[in-house]
Design an enzyme around this catalytic site. Structure first.
Site: not given
Length: 403
Positions: A122, A151-152, A196-197, A267, A325-326
């Site tokens: 975003d 990724v989120d 994941g903020r 996270e 890693f992901a």
């Protein structure tokens, strides 16, 4: 009419789609508009401001399919906010008194760019919207088409962002090995911190992928390596209410019964409370150019470790983070198909002078379309009522409610 010229950039954090999206754009333009020149700005908007770019040569076009094999970005990333002049000056990207939007616009104009593809989340795409608006207001015609990377999976109103499926699958693979640490010592607490903020989608999806992965396992009856040891005992997301005392009591019962406990935590879980706690103690919490807390300095997993280790009487506890890693993995099959569909639409939209961000629009029944920039926002919450998440939590045996 002036000849069209295409530019692309990747920005923000990594995701398992950047290399493939760059390769896909090169392939698609080479197929449908081979006469157009293509350049890539290095390290995102930093490259635009500094005039640092890569010309996509004929040899690069021929070998572009190789990019689908790799993670990372073949053209580099950075986090630059063009409307944050002070930060751009501090980093040496513009001179004191210069407007970064103007510097970027003049660079694009001088380079003859008529189409710009931004591959990012975003922040990247709202920055692209700021740039497009500035250019339009100053009489320069630029079509900007973004591809949604994070990724989120938290971009409004996009149903599925590029790279998120892969990150969940790879995070599950990561923990399949890490979880075996439960056998290294009695009464071990293992905390798996997932990116994941603001949104718990990735943590939830990683937990689902891990449970699906381990459900196929066969075990030797009577030994310690069994379904319980390879299971999950708790999942904590930013969207969930958190009761420390109740969860500690529940997990202590698990620890007493099995000799181990496994926790998946986003996270961003309890992030606001942790930041408030630190600021109240007089600590200065670092933030990036977009005003976001630098989440890697917070160590949410370590906070959960500190709370739980003594309450569970754990003899050993550790936090393992799958994030880097992901997010650095190459795209899996599902993401490759999603990337191709979004790339094809992005090129079609760009050639037809339609700006926006490609994605399945949740406000239009999931239709794949080029979504208008003003509708793009970050921080979309994960819907805890999602059916597959309820199945995951039933498997774990954890009760939960919204924060």
């Amino acid at each position: 009419m002036a000849k069209q010229k295409v530019a692309m950039l990747t920005a923000g954090g990594l995701a398992p789609c950047l290399s493939s999206a760059v390769g896909g754009l090169i392939e698609r333009y080479s197929d449908v508009a081979p006469e157009l020149d293509i350049v890539a700005y290095k390290s995102g908007y930093q490259g635009v401001l500094l005039g640092d770019s890569i010309e996509i040569t004929r040899q690069m076009r021929e070998k572009a399919p190789l990019l689908h094999r790799y993670g990372g970005s073949p053209i580099g990333n950075s986090r630059v906010k063009l409307t944050n002049a002070a930060d751009c000056v501090k980093r040496g990207l513009v001179k004191e008194g210069e407007n970064p939007l103007r510097v970027a616009a003049e660079r694009l104009a001088n380079d003859g760019i008529t189409i710009l593809h931004t591959i990012g989340g975003d922040d990247t795409n709202t920055t692209a919207a700021d740039l497009a608006a500035y250019l339009a207001a100053n009489g320069y015609d630029l079509t900007v088409v973004g591809l949604p990377k994070t990724v989120d999976n938290d971009v409004v109103p996009i149903r599925q962002s590029l790279g998120a499926w892969t990150a969940a699958e790879v995070g599950a693979h990561f923990f399949d090995n890490v979880g075996n640490e439960q056998t290294a010592a009695p009464r071990t607490l293992v905390i798996h911190e997932v990116m994941g903020r603001h949104c718990g989608w990735l943590t939830a999806a990683t937990a689902r992928a891990y449970l699906q992965r381990t459900s196929r396992n066969q075990y030797v009856d009577g030994l310690m390596m069994d379904a319980q040891l390879k299971g999950i005992d708790a999942v904590y997301l930013p969207e969930m209410a958190f009761d420390l005392d109740a969860e500690a009591a529940r997990l202590k019962e698990v620890m007493d019964r099995t000799g181990h406990a496994t926790v998946f935590v986003s996270e961003g879980a309890c992030l606001d409370a942790i930041v408030a706690e630190r600021e109240a103690a007089g600590e200065t919490v670092k933030r990036d150019a977009f005003g976001h807390v630098k989440i890697d300095t917070i160590n949410v997993g370590a906070w959960f470790q500190k709370q739980f280790a003594s309450l569970l009487n754990a003899e050993r506890s550790l936090v393992q983070k799958s994030g880097y890693f992901a997010r650095s993995a190459p795209a899996n099959g599902d993401d490759l198909r999603l990337i191709q569909s979004m790339v094809d639409l992005a090129v079609e939209s760009a050639l037809n002078k339609v700006s926006g961000v490609t994605g399945h629009d949740e406000s239009q029944n999931g239709k794949l379309r080029t979504i208008e920039f003003p509708r793009i926002k970050g921080g979309k919450a994960f819907d805890l009522s999602t059916a597959w998440f309820a199945e995951v939590m039933d498997n774990i045996g954890q009760k939960y409610k919204e924060a």
